[in-house]
Scaffold this motif. Structure first.
Motif, PDB file in Angstrom:
ATOM      1  N   VAL A 249       0.862  -1.189   0.000  1.00 40.49           N
ATOM      2  CA  VAL A 249       0.000   0.000   0.000  1.00 40.49           C
ATOM      3  C   VAL A 249       0.896   1.235   0.000  1.00 40.49           C
ATOM      4  O   VAL A 249       1.680   1.446   0.923  1.00 40.49           O
ATOM      5  CB  VAL A 249      -0.943   0.021   1.234  1.00 40.49           C
TER       6      VAL A 249
ATOM      7  N   GLY B 195      -2.869 -10.672  -2.093  1.00 44.23           N
ATOM      8  CA  GLY B 195      -3.949 -10.354  -1.149  1.00 44.23           C
ATOM      9  C   GLY B 195      -5.307 -10.194  -1.818  1.00 44.23           C
ATOM     10  O   GLY B 195      -6.242  -9.654  -1.234  1.00 44.23           O
ATOM     11  N   THR B 196      -5.421 -10.674  -3.080  1.00 44.00           N
ATOM     12  CA  THR B 196      -6.691 -10.513  -3.787  1.00 44.00           C
ATOM     13  C   THR B 196      -7.540 -11.788  -3.783  1.00 44.00           C
ATOM     14  O   THR B 196      -8.617 -11.821  -4.359  1.00 44.00           O
ATOM     15  CB  THR B 196      -6.453 -10.035  -5.244  1.00 44.00           C
TER      16      THR B 196
ATOM     17  N   LYS C  68     -11.008  -5.520   3.989  1.00 43.06           N
ATOM     18  CA  LYS C  68      -9.604  -5.077   4.005  1.00 43.06           C
ATOM     19  C   LYS C  68      -9.046  -5.005   2.582  1.00 43.06           C
ATOM     20  O   LYS C  68      -8.371  -4.039   2.223  1.00 43.06           O
ATOM     21  CB  LYS C  68      -8.750  -6.039   4.852  1.00 43.06           C
ATOM     22  N   ALA C  69      -9.367  -6.017   1.770  1.00 39.73           N
ATOM     23  CA  ALA C  69      -8.846  -6.049   0.396  1.00 39.73           C
ATOM     24  C   ALA C  69      -9.307  -4.819  -0.387  1.00 39.73           C
ATOM     25  O   ALA C  69      -8.499  -4.134  -1.022  1.00 39.73           O
ATOM     26  CB  ALA C  69      -9.300  -7.327  -0.313  1.00 39.73           C
TER      27      ALA C  69
ATOM     28  N   ASN D 158     -10.547  -1.933   0.832  1.00 44.69           N
ATOM     29  CA  ASN D 158     -10.023  -0.706   1.455  1.00 44.69           C
ATOM     30  C   ASN D 158      -8.570  -0.451   1.069  1.00 44.69           C
ATOM     31  O   ASN D 158      -8.182   0.673   0.750  1.00 44.69           O
ATOM     32  CB  ASN D 158     -10.140  -0.775   2.984  1.00 44.69           C
ATOM     33  N   ASP D 159      -7.749  -1.508   1.116  1.00 40.40           N
ATOM     34  CA  ASP D 159      -6.328  -1.372   0.770  1.00 40.40           C
ATOM     35  C   ASP D 159      -6.154  -0.931  -0.682  1.00 40.40           C
ATOM     36  O   ASP D 159      -5.337  -0.055  -0.990  1.00 40.40           O
ATOM     37  CB  ASP D 159      -5.581  -2.702   0.974  1.00 40.40           C
ATOM     38  N   ILE D 160      -6.921  -1.562  -1.576  1.00 35.22           N
ATOM     39  CA  ILE D 160      -6.801  -1.223  -3.009  1.00 35.22           C
ATOM     40  C   ILE D 160      -7.210   0.227  -3.236  1.00 35.22           C
ATOM     41  O   ILE D 160      -6.533   0.978  -3.932  1.00 35.22           O
ATOM     42  CB  ILE D 160      -7.646  -2.187  -3.866  1.00 35.22           C
ATOM     43  N   LYS D 161      -8.302   0.621  -2.620  1.00 36.20           N
ATOM     44  CA  LYS D 161      -8.785   2.001  -2.799  1.00 36.20           C
ATOM     45  C   LYS D 161      -7.804   3.007  -2.179  1.00 36.20           C
ATOM     46  O   LYS D 161      -7.726   4.156  -2.617  1.00 36.20           O
ATOM     47  CB  LYS D 161     -10.175   2.168  -2.150  1.00 36.20           C
ATOM     48  N   ALA D 162      -7.070   2.556  -1.154  1.00 37.29           N
ATOM     49  CA  ALA D 162      -6.121   3.451  -0.470  1.00 37.29           C
ATOM     50  C   ALA D 162      -4.798   3.592  -1.231  1.00 37.29           C
ATOM     51  O   ALA D 162      -3.953   4.396  -0.875  1.00 37.29           O
ATOM     52  CB  ALA D 162      -5.844   2.950   0.938  1.00 37.29           C
TER      53      ALA D 162
ATOM     54  N   LYS E  57      -3.126   0.502  -2.854  1.00 42.14           N
ATOM     55  CA  LYS E  57      -2.356  -0.738  -2.879  1.00 42.14           C
ATOM     56  C   LYS E  57      -2.013  -1.097  -4.323  1.00 42.14           C
ATOM     57  O   LYS E  57      -2.869  -1.045  -5.200  1.00 42.14           O
ATOM     58  CB  LYS E  57      -3.191  -1.858  -2.266  1.00 42.14           C
TER      59      LYS E  57
ATOM     60  N   GLU F 244       0.165  -3.913  -6.952  1.00 42.57           N
ATOM     61  CA  GLU F 244       0.782  -5.227  -7.051  1.00 42.57           C
ATOM     62  C   GLU F 244       2.072  -5.090  -7.851  1.00 42.57           C
ATOM     63  O   GLU F 244       2.120  -4.326  -8.808  1.00 42.57           O
ATOM     64  CB  GLU F 244      -0.178  -6.176  -7.776  1.00 42.57           C
TER      65      GLU F 244
END
Length: 230
Positions: free
Chosen positions: A63, A143-144, A151-152, A154-158, A160, A162
């Motif tokens: 992230v 983590g997908t 969490k997945a 939220n992290d991507i939108k924040a 994150k 790959e």
């Protein structure tokens, strides 16, 4: 190939034979990004590994503290109460089996990241030929593939992202936009490099960071001194 006037001007700012400190490189990459749109700043990291061997693969996710500057559209494959959980977390699209023909037959790909709960991987597996080559296949290492869809998402939108090796053992990832401050870009870059250094495979021999270059969408590459990163 003839280079544009802007590109030629931008290359004059950069000494191709020099290895820059991160802070210098970030300042230069911002200066060289002179297109009329907000250019993406990318890092290109060549590693001293051979990705053809399973024990030398480098893949994961991190992230970025300031995000990528891009709005990411997330598709979640889920069923049962996980559907509502994904929707509540802010997933752009949520569904199951009914999405397969839409992707397979209608060529629907209006999403940037795919998340799936483990019990949906049998369904998602049928899309391997379409999602795989586009780097969209859910993967536990990134983590997908997870039951924790909140969490997945939220992290991507924040912010994150790959990272994974391409066929030439180089990782290409965005670290922000030209409109970011130098501090934000440097923060994101250091966070990314920390994750990649930590992901060094035990089987990797010799110099791990072969070369690190950052560039904007339309700008020249700026080489970074890897000695200070390791």
């Amino acid at each position: 190939m003839k280079k544009g006037k802007r590109y030629v001007e931008a290359t004059k700012l950069v000494d191709r034979s020099n290895l820059y400190d991160v802070e210098e490189a970030v300042a230069l990459v911002k200066k060289a990004a002179s297109a009329k749109f907000d250019e993406t700043i990318e890092a290109h990291i060549r590693l001293g590994v051979d990705g053809r061997h399973a024990d030398q693969q480098v893949r994961g996710a991190v992230v970025l503290p300031h995000g990528t500057g891009k709005t990411v559209r997330v598709l979640v494959f889920a069923k049962g109460d996980k559907v509502a959980e994904a929707e509540a977390a802010g997933a752009d699209y949520v569904g199951g089996e009914e999405l397969i023909p839409r992707i397979q037959n209608e060529g629907w790909l209006d999403f940037d990241v795919v998340v799936a709960t483990p019990d949906m991987m049998g369904v998602v597996g049928r899309l391997g030929r379409i999602l795989g080559p586009k780097g969209l296949m859910p993967n536990p290492k990134a983590g997908t593939v997870t039951m924790d869809v909140t969490k997945a998402v939220n992290d991507i939108k924040a912010g994150k992202i790959e990272y994974r090796l391409d066929k030439t053992n180089i990782i290409h990832v965005p670290v922000g936009k030209a409109s970011f401050t130098e501090e934000q870009l440097a923060d994101n870059f250091h966070t990314l490099m920390g994750a990649i250094i930590k992901a060094k495979p035990a089987a990797a021999k010799g110099q791990y960071l072969r070369s690190v270059v950052i560039s904007s969408t339309m700008g020249p590459g700026i080489k970074i001194n890897t000695v200070k990163l390791a």
